[in-house]
Scaffold this active site. Sequence first.
Site, PDB file in Angstrom:
ATOM      1  CB  SER A  16      -0.990   0.117   1.203  1.00 20.05           C
ATOM      2  OG  SER A  16      -1.383   1.408   1.244  1.00 20.05           O
ATOM      3  CG  HIS A  41      -3.929  -1.921  -1.298  1.00 17.71           C
ATOM      4  ND1 HIS A  41      -5.101  -2.605  -1.379  1.00 17.71           N
ATOM      5  CD2 HIS A  41      -4.343  -0.930  -0.388  1.00 17.71           C
ATOM      6  CE1 HIS A  41      -5.813  -2.320  -0.794  1.00 17.71           C
ATOM      7  NE2 HIS A  41      -5.496  -1.097  -0.098  1.00 17.71           N
ATOM      8  CG  ASP A  43      -4.891   2.250   0.628  1.00 20.36           C
ATOM      9  OD1 ASP A  43      -6.134   1.605   0.835  1.00 20.36           O
ATOM     10  OD2 ASP A  43      -4.034   2.216   1.004  1.00 20.36           O
ATOM     11  CG  MET A  45      -8.293   7.464   1.539  1.00 19.56           C
ATOM     12  SD  MET A  45      -7.420   7.889   2.990  1.00 19.56           S
ATOM     13  CE  MET A  45      -6.486   6.296   3.232  1.00 19.56           C
ATOM     14  CG  HIS A  74      -9.167  -0.033  -0.327  1.00 21.75           C
ATOM     15  ND1 HIS A  74      -8.637  -0.009   0.949  1.00 21.75           N
ATOM     16  CD2 HIS A  74     -10.623  -0.083   0.093  1.00 21.75           C
ATOM     17  CE1 HIS A  74      -9.588  -0.037   2.020  1.00 21.75           C
ATOM     18  NE2 HIS A  74     -10.700  -0.025   1.357  1.00 21.75           N
ATOM     19  CG  MET A  76     -11.273   3.556   1.932  1.00 18.08           C
ATOM     20  SD  MET A  76      -9.427   3.702   2.626  1.00 18.08           S
ATOM     21  CE  MET A  76      -8.511   3.516   1.337  1.00 18.08           C
ATOM     22  CG  ASP A 180      -6.121  -2.585   3.627  1.00 15.98           C
ATOM     23  OD1 ASP A 180      -5.233  -2.013   4.387  1.00 15.98           O
ATOM     24  OD2 ASP A 180      -6.829  -1.714   2.791  1.00 15.98           O
TER      25      ASP A 180
END
Length: 223
Positions: A16, A41, A43, A45, A74, A76, A180
């Site tokens: 990540s 990965h 992230d 956001m 991912h 979010m 995670d």
Amino acid sequence: MTRDPFTTSSPQIAASILSADFAKLSAEIDDVLAAGADFVHLDIMDGHFVPNISFGPPVIKSVRRATSAYLDAHLMITEPLRYARAMVKAGAQNICFHVEVTANPAATAREIRKLGCNVGITLNPATPVEMLWPAIDAVDMVLVMSVVPGFSGQKFIPEALTKLREIKKRLRPDQRLEIDGGINAQTIRAARDAGADWFVVASALFDHPDRAAAVAELRAALP
Ligand code: DX5
Ligand code: ZN
């Protein structure tokens, strides 16, 4: 060379980049992949779904140019369908959305799949696993959050292990289970024993003084 993590059932380490030095992201990615991480990965956001903002499609595009590794995004964010297309176009290969943001997760998964990517679903620590069941057959993978999303460097929430076990029972052999949050050499074994296939690691990898040693420690902790 892109190695698709769906083609193996061996445990996979997902780096990540949330804990990377963004001023030298390309070198950071090369470094953790050379250290033995299996894929990247991302992230994403939005400052709404989680109280933090990270990056979006322009950075994914730069990462795509910088590496041929598999890119696992991912999301979010409260509106995955609004941004998924741009992320796939930028180079994301898996789009994993949160079940909390949609009333019809199976339909959301089907829409994302139409973009030509893999699709996954994830849930917050406070969300019951039953929320996933309507979408479980429509996804390629499930991500269990073992911290409250938003920041790296938090402590592993052990209740996630129960969720892993319950979800694993419902997955087909071609589906993958990812964990995670708070994964390190002390927590990875229990997550593997509970059924996790892919292990997201940010701080235990990027903050380690020797990243090859970090990956070796993680793999040594697995059965
Ligand atoms: C948390 C992110 C994680 C995070 C993991 O919101 O989804 O991917 O970067 O960080 P560590 O491995 O430090 O818990
Ligand atoms: Zn993540």
